[in-house]
Design an enzyme around this catalytic site. Sequence first.
Site: not given
Length: 344
Positions: A147-149
């Site tokens: 995921g990005c986070y």
Amino acid sequence: MKVGIIGATGYGGLELVRLLSSHPAVQEIQLFTSSEEGISFSAKYPHLTTLYDQPLEAITKEAIAQLDVVFLGTPSGISGQLIPKIYNEQTVFIDLSGDLRLKNIENYENWYGKKAAPQGLVNRSVYGLCGWNDAAIKEAQVIANPGCYPTATLLSILPLLQKGLVKHHNIIIDAKSGVSGSGNKPSQMTHFTETTEATTIYKINQHQHIPEIEQAIELFTGKVEPITFSTHLVPMIRGIITTSYLQVESGVTEEQLYRAYEDVYADDPFIRIVPSVQKLSTNQVRGTNYCDITINLDARTNRLTVVAVIDNLVKGAAGQAIQNMNKIMGYEEQAGLKQVPLFI
């Protein structure tokens, strides 16, 4: 090489098209849809007129079997059910959704509120955090793209945790993202009047990236304790900044902390360590696969502030997916990913 993109009309799919179009080994890009078969891709996105005028194709097992790599840029809850229907032994599958990231499928259903992928598929998938799981990535056929986070968070704190320079307990992560991280489906949360001139905290202590970060910390350090992770939506289109607060072990100096990053990322072309600055901006990585990291040790509290910035659509999605493809297929790691940042 022939590649396909399922979910090409989403923002992640658009970034894949943009980046793959300059990849020296990509001969053909096929674009697939579940609901808009026959519609010209450039009709959906006029900025691609004359560049990608081809019609969107239906997803079939036969079509997928002709491809070397397939990227899935679908919303969570779709790819985990779709991959078993189109799976074959010759094609590499790289999933940009969260469907294959959590090894405990009960955790997935609890945090995502959707039906989990089959346990066998989840077991077969490899967590594609580049620079940390490379040996497994190179041998993988199914990649769970991070995921990005989690990408920004993990890249910035894992070196310190792995080397025992900071404590594992009481980690606090404050994260902020542009609205493109919510996808291109309209919602009240991303409505212009809700996001303009406002910063919004959301999913307080309930964000689905919490178990992903904790799982990865355990995978790469052998230890895990619950983290506090807060996410905010800020009025910009793309970019993520994570600010992590960690307690430093007794006697550890800032020089030792920086040396940990140098040891881990010496050969990583996309990690840039920025020493001794009072400013770090998402602007400096926009449109690229870079992750920029800086730290500041507060001598008064012995607490470390770790800041990382990425482009959520590139390093946080499409860029890292292509980086994973390069590792699997044996291409130069920066192939298709040498863009200069779009500072303004």
